[in-house]
Design an enzyme around this catalytic site. Sequence first.
Site: not given
Ligand code: PGA
Length: 249
Positions: A9-11, A93, A95, A163, A169, A209, A230-231
Amino acid sequence: MRRKLAAGNWKMNGLSADLGELDALAGAASGPDTEILICPPATLIATASARAKGTGLLIGAQDCHTNASGAHTGDISAAQLRDAGASAVILGHSERREAHEESSEIVRAKARAALEAGLAAIVCLGESLAQREAQNTLDIIGGQLAGSIPDSATGQNLVIAYEPIWAIGTGKVPTLAQIGEVHDFLRARLERRFGAGVGRSVRLLYGGSVKPGNASEIFTVSNVDGALVGGASLKAADFLPIIEALETA
Ligand code: PGA
C-alpha cells in the site's frame, strides 16, 4: 489451498519516477504460490498496470466510491479503477475510517461496488490501542467484520487485512499470539457466516509495521496468508525480502 498474498500500500506516496520499483517486483512475481500486488496512488494505476502487464505483478487501488458513476466530483468508481488496470482495491483502511469518517456500512457499500465491478476487495479491520487495552479487541474486530463485508463475498473476491491501528507506521507489532488470536477468530467468524468452503478460502493478511526483519516470524502464525505492507513496500529492496519470507513460509 489459499494462495499467499504480499500486498503493498503506497498510500499518498509515489510519482512516475518511482515506477521503476515495480520492475524488480515483476521479476519476482512469477511464482505459482504467491501473488504480489502493489496499490499505488490512483494517479499511477494506469501507467503501473501498463508497466506490469504480462509479468504476473498485480496492480490495485486504495479506495473507490460506493456508486458506479454519477455526480461525485473528485471521486473514482470501481469500474474506473478496473478500466485503468486495477484488479483489487483496499477498502476501509483505518486512515480512511478515521480521516474520512468511513463507517463499516460505507465500507460494505464500497466493497459491494468493487465486487460488482469485478475487483477483489481487500477490507481492513483493526482496533485502536485504547480498545486493545480495554480488552475489546475481538468485539471491535467482530463488529467491523460483520458490518463491512457484503454477502456476495467469496474466497476469490474478498481478502481481509487485520491491521491494529497502533501498529501502523509505528514500528510496534503485536505478539505472535495476539496476531494468531485475531486471525483464528476471523477464520471462525467467516466459516460461521459463509460456511466452511468460502470461510476457509478467504485470505487473511496481517498489516502494521511489517518489515524484512519481522516478516518471517509473522508468517509462521496460523491463518496468516500474507501481509499488507505500507512503508516497506515503497522500495523493492525492502519489499522483496518480505515476499521471499512469505514464499518460503
Ligand atoms: P505500515 O502500514 O506497514 O507502514 O505500518 C501498513 C498499512 O497501513 O497498510
